[in-house]
Design a protein around this motif. Structure first.
Motif, mmCIF file in Angstrom:
data_model
loop_
_atom_site.group_PDB
_atom_site.id
_atom_site.type_symbol
_atom_site.label_atom_id
_atom_site.label_comp_id
_atom_site.label_asym_id
_atom_site.label_seq_id
_atom_site.Cartn_x
_atom_site.Cartn_y
_atom_site.Cartn_z
ATOM 1 N N THR A 72 -46.050 -47.892 44.447
ATOM 2 C CA THR A 72 -45.549 -47.174 43.276
ATOM 3 C C THR A 72 -44.134 -47.649 42.932
ATOM 4 N N VAL A 73 -43.891 -47.834 41.646
ATOM 5 C CA VAL A 73 -42.537 -48.086 41.153
ATOM 6 C C VAL A 73 -42.242 -47.047 40.072
ATOM 7 N N THR A 74 -41.175 -46.282 40.282
ATOM 8 C CA THR A 74 -40.723 -45.349 39.257
ATOM 9 C C THR A 74 -39.629 -46.042 38.460
ATOM 10 N N SER A 75 -39.932 -46.292 37.202
ATOM 11 C CA SER A 75 -39.005 -47.068 36.367
ATOM 12 C C SER A 75 -37.700 -46.323 36.128
ATOM 13 N N ASP A 76 -36.654 -47.092 35.906
ATOM 14 C CA ASP A 76 -35.342 -46.539 35.582
ATOM 15 C C ASP A 76 -35.346 -46.097 34.122
ATOM 16 N N ASN A 77 -35.234 -44.806 33.904
ATOM 17 C CA ASN A 77 -35.148 -44.294 32.534
ATOM 18 C C ASN A 77 -33.902 -43.435 32.323
ATOM 19 N N THR A 78 -32.913 -43.632 33.197
ATOM 20 C CA THR A 78 -31.660 -42.888 33.101
ATOM 21 C C THR A 78 -30.559 -43.816 32.615
ATOM 22 N N GLY A 79 -29.928 -43.431 31.535
ATOM 23 C CA GLY A 79 -28.848 -44.248 30.991
ATOM 24 C C GLY A 79 -27.609 -44.211 31.865
ATOM 25 N N PRO A 80 -26.821 -45.275 31.874
ATOM 26 C CA PRO A 80 -25.593 -45.291 32.673
ATOM 27 C C PRO A 80 -24.584 -44.273 32.147
ATOM 28 N N GLU A 81 -23.772 -43.771 33.048
ATOM 29 C CA GLU A 81 -22.729 -42.810 32.692
ATOM 30 C C GLU A 81 -21.365 -43.485 32.814
ATOM 31 N N LEU A 82 -20.495 -43.220 31.867
ATOM 32 C CA LEU A 82 -19.119 -43.701 31.974
ATOM 33 C C LEU A 82 -18.397 -42.796 32.963
ATOM 34 N N LEU A 83 -18.092 -43.345 34.121
ATOM 35 C CA LEU A 83 -17.420 -42.552 35.148
ATOM 36 C C LEU A 83 -15.937 -42.397 34.868
ATOM 37 N N SER A 84 -15.327 -43.461 34.369
ATOM 38 C CA SER A 84 -13.886 -43.356 34.116
ATOM 39 C C SER A 84 -13.426 -44.358 33.065
ATOM 40 N N PHE A 85 -12.463 -43.929 32.306
ATOM 41 C CA PHE A 85 -11.690 -44.781 31.406
ATOM 42 C C PHE A 85 -10.532 -45.255 32.278
ATOM 43 N N SER A 86 -10.760 -46.342 33.003
ATOM 44 C CA SER A 86 -9.891 -46.693 34.120
ATOM 45 C C SER A 86 -8.491 -47.105 33.695
ATOM 46 N N THR A 87 -8.416 -48.048 32.736
ATOM 47 C CA THR A 87 -7.110 -48.633 32.423
ATOM 48 C C THR A 87 -6.995 -48.978 30.944
ATOM 49 N N LEU A 88 -5.821 -48.728 30.389
ATOM 50 C CA LEU A 88 -5.426 -49.294 29.098
ATOM 51 C C LEU A 88 -4.143 -50.069 29.340
ATOM 52 N N ASP A 89 -4.212 -51.368 29.141
ATOM 53 C CA ASP A 89 -3.083 -52.262 29.388
ATOM 54 C C ASP A 89 -2.438 -52.622 28.053
ATOM 55 N N LEU A 90 -1.274 -52.040 27.762
ATOM 56 C CA LEU A 90 -0.598 -52.275 26.492
ATOM 57 C C LEU A 90 0.291 -53.516 26.518
ATOM 58 N N ILE A 91 0.300 -54.219 27.648
ATOM 59 C CA ILE A 91 0.990 -55.509 27.703
ATOM 60 C C ILE A 91 0.040 -56.619 27.305
ATOM 61 N N ASN A 92 -1.141 -56.608 27.911
ATOM 62 C CA ASN A 92 -2.124 -57.671 27.669
ATOM 63 C C ASN A 92 -3.210 -57.278 26.674
ATOM 64 N N GLY A 93 -3.225 -56.016 26.239
ATOM 65 C CA GLY A 93 -4.220 -55.579 25.269
ATOM 66 C C GLY A 93 -5.623 -55.525 25.842
ATOM 67 N N GLN A 94 -5.779 -54.873 26.994
ATOM 68 C CA GLN A 94 -7.077 -54.812 27.670
ATOM 69 C C GLN A 94 -7.440 -53.376 28.029
ATOM 70 N N ILE A 95 -8.747 -53.113 28.052
ATOM 71 C CA ILE A 95 -9.291 -51.835 28.505
ATOM 72 C C ILE A 95 -10.291 -52.110 29.616
ATOM 73 N N THR A 96 -10.274 -51.266 30.658
ATOM 74 C CA THR A 96 -11.235 -51.369 31.751
ATOM 75 C C THR A 96 -12.016 -50.063 31.851
ATOM 76 N N LEU A 97 -13.346 -50.175 31.896
ATOM 77 C CA LEU A 97 -14.246 -49.027 31.982
ATOM 78 C C LEU A 97 -15.098 -49.126 33.242
ATOM 79 N N SER A 98 -15.344 -47.985 33.898
ATOM 80 C CA SER A 98 -16.184 -47.954 35.096
ATOM 81 C C SER A 98 -17.421 -47.098 34.827
ATOM 82 N N PHE A 99 -18.604 -47.658 35.155
ATOM 83 C CA PHE A 99 -19.880 -46.988 34.897
ATOM 84 C C PHE A 99 -20.561 -46.602 36.202
ATOM 85 N N SER A 100 -21.590 -45.781 36.077
ATOM 86 C CA SER A 100 -22.320 -45.295 37.249
ATOM 87 C C SER A 100 -23.243 -46.347 37.838
ATOM 88 N N GLU A 101 -23.476 -47.425 37.102
ATOM 89 C CA GLU A 101 -24.345 -48.504 37.564
ATOM 90 C C GLU A 101 -23.996 -49.780 36.812
#
Length: 431
Positions: free
Chosen positions: A112-141
């Motif tokens: 048996t294989v139970t398919s993945d039907n759960t969408g990823p969750e945004l765990l954290s808005f980790s970083t906003l870098d105003l020097i280099n203009g970057q955003i880092t996001l962390s997800f549940s998968e």
């Protein structure tokens, strides 16, 4: 037999007898796409754990790293493409006898294989870098990088009912493969807009993220769980403040229109403009120089300041004989305090010393002829006083070009035959 649930990340193994779970070695298990040595495969790590005691059925909770690795390779999405190989050292029975292993060439198929039907969750808005203009996001998968659409991100001043917000227009991921952590570069437009907005993400306390389901999907095609306006929201974990001073990229000097245009590498605050810190030099080192005394601008906060030179400054530059006569004699130096950036603390501009004075990107000379604005004829002193619209050079001066008439329509006129200048015009305008 075995079964695999991609939603819960659990692998269930069924043995012919009770086994000793304390002897289990998850790193001896390998999931693969077919029963054969050429299969796509992923070996488990020691991070996976058993969730209950000794039994003939063992439920293994896979580590997040193992789940991500399996999803990245699209392993075990169906029964037909999910097989398990394992070594003799995987587990012992209650009499300490090893299990009979299954090599890759004869891997065990799943029931048996139970398919993945759960969408990823945004765990954290980790970083906003105003020097280099970057955003880092962390997800549940691990997420599918090819599905990333950053225009579905909104930054706002509060988790709900914000006083200000900004919708991103796009972005480019710097992360190179599917992962549960994604870093991306803001577009220049978005980077400038955020720096230009003191109400959104100017500090950690006013930097929250809202995201739609279309932001990204996992490797099974499940869209992420949207981040909506609700407490406590996704406040940025770390805001790397811009600690760099605004730097002048280039400038344009237009003596015909009377403008000085300053172009910066980041948005600057117009209300802090102090033109007295701007100096025009005729070279490096300079033998002549002029420091501005005034000037105004109607430019908004941003990358470009268009300064209308004051009448006094414009006349002084036009009157100079070896300063601002061409591009090479129009270098610019800046003191600290000409302007600040848009950061919360307002950092002063980077200094441009005389030794590094910049040449203009474009130089426009004065090509508009001077006009007589007022004249006065004094018959007692035999003087004709002329006032011009801008400074003039008094040598050469051709008196025979002037004629006097009774009125504008009169055909009768008297042309001057000569004359002399009485002294030098103190302001370059009145002769």
């Amino acid at each position: 037999a075995f079964s695999f649930d991609q939603n819960s990340g659990e692998l269930t193994l069924t043995f012919s007898e009770t086994v000793n779970v304390s002897s289990f070695r998850p790193d001896q298990l390998t999931l693969q796409s077919t029963s054969g040595s050429s299969a796509i495969s992923q070996s488990l790590t020691s991070g996976s754990t058993i969730t209950h005691g000794d039994s003939d059925t063992v439920v293994i909770s896979l580590s997040q790293a193992d789940q991500d690795a399996i999803k990245k390779q699209n392993l075990c999405k169906t029964v037909a493409a999910c097989f398990l190989s394992f070594t003799d050292s995987t587990i012992l029975d209650m009499a300490d006898r090893q299990v009979v292993g299954r090599p890759a060439s004869s891997a065990l198929g799943t029931t048996t294989v139970t398919s993945d039907n759960t969408g990823p969750e945004l765990l954290s808005f980790s970083t906003l870098d105003l020097i280099n203009g970057q955003i880092t996001l962390s997800f549940s998968e691990a997420v599918d990088l090819s599905s990333f659409l950053p225009q579905h991100i909104r930054l706002q001043s509060l988790f709900a009912a914000p006083i200000a917000l900004y919708n991103l227009t796009d972005g480019v991921a710097t992360t190179t493969s599917d992962s549960d952590v994604i870093t991306f570069n803001l577009t220049f437009t978005d980077f400038v807009a955020l720096k230009n907005n003191r109400d959104v993400c100017s500090r950690r306390g006013n930097c929250y993220l809202i995201a739609g389901a279309d932001l990204i999907s996992d490797n099974a095609g499940n869209k992420m769980q949207p981040v909506v306006e609700a407490s406590p929201g996704r406040i940025v974990g770390q805001l790397i403040d811009d600690v760099l001073s605004p730097k002048l990229n280039s400038f344009d000097l237009d003596l015909d229109g009377g403008f000085l245009v300053l172009s910066w590498n980041e948005p600057v605050r117009v209300s802090t403009l102090n033109t007295s810190g701007i100096e025009i030099l005729n070279g490096v080192p300079a033998s002549d120089r002029y420091r501005l005394t005034g000037g105004t601008t109607t430019s908004p906060n941003g990358l470009t300041l268009n300064i209308s030179l004051s009448a006094a400054d414009l006349q002084a530059l036009k009157s100079a004989t070896n300063l601002a006569t061409n591009a090479s004699t129009s270098r610019l130096a800046l003191s600290s305090g000409v302007v600040t950036d848009m950061s919360f603390t307002g950092r002063l501009n980077e200094v441009i010393p005389e030794t590094a004075a910049q040449l203009p990107q474009t130089y426009t000379s004065d090509v508009t002829p001077p006009a007589i604005t007022v004249y006065r004829l004094d018959m007692d002193s035999d003087q004709l006083v002329l006032t011009f619209s801008e400074p003039i050079r008094t040598s050469p001066f051709d008196f025979t070009r002037f004629a006097l008439r009774a009125n504008c329509t009169s055909t009768a006129s008297f042309s001057l035959t000569g004359g002399s200048l009485v002294g030098s015009p103190s302001d370059g305008v009145t002769s």
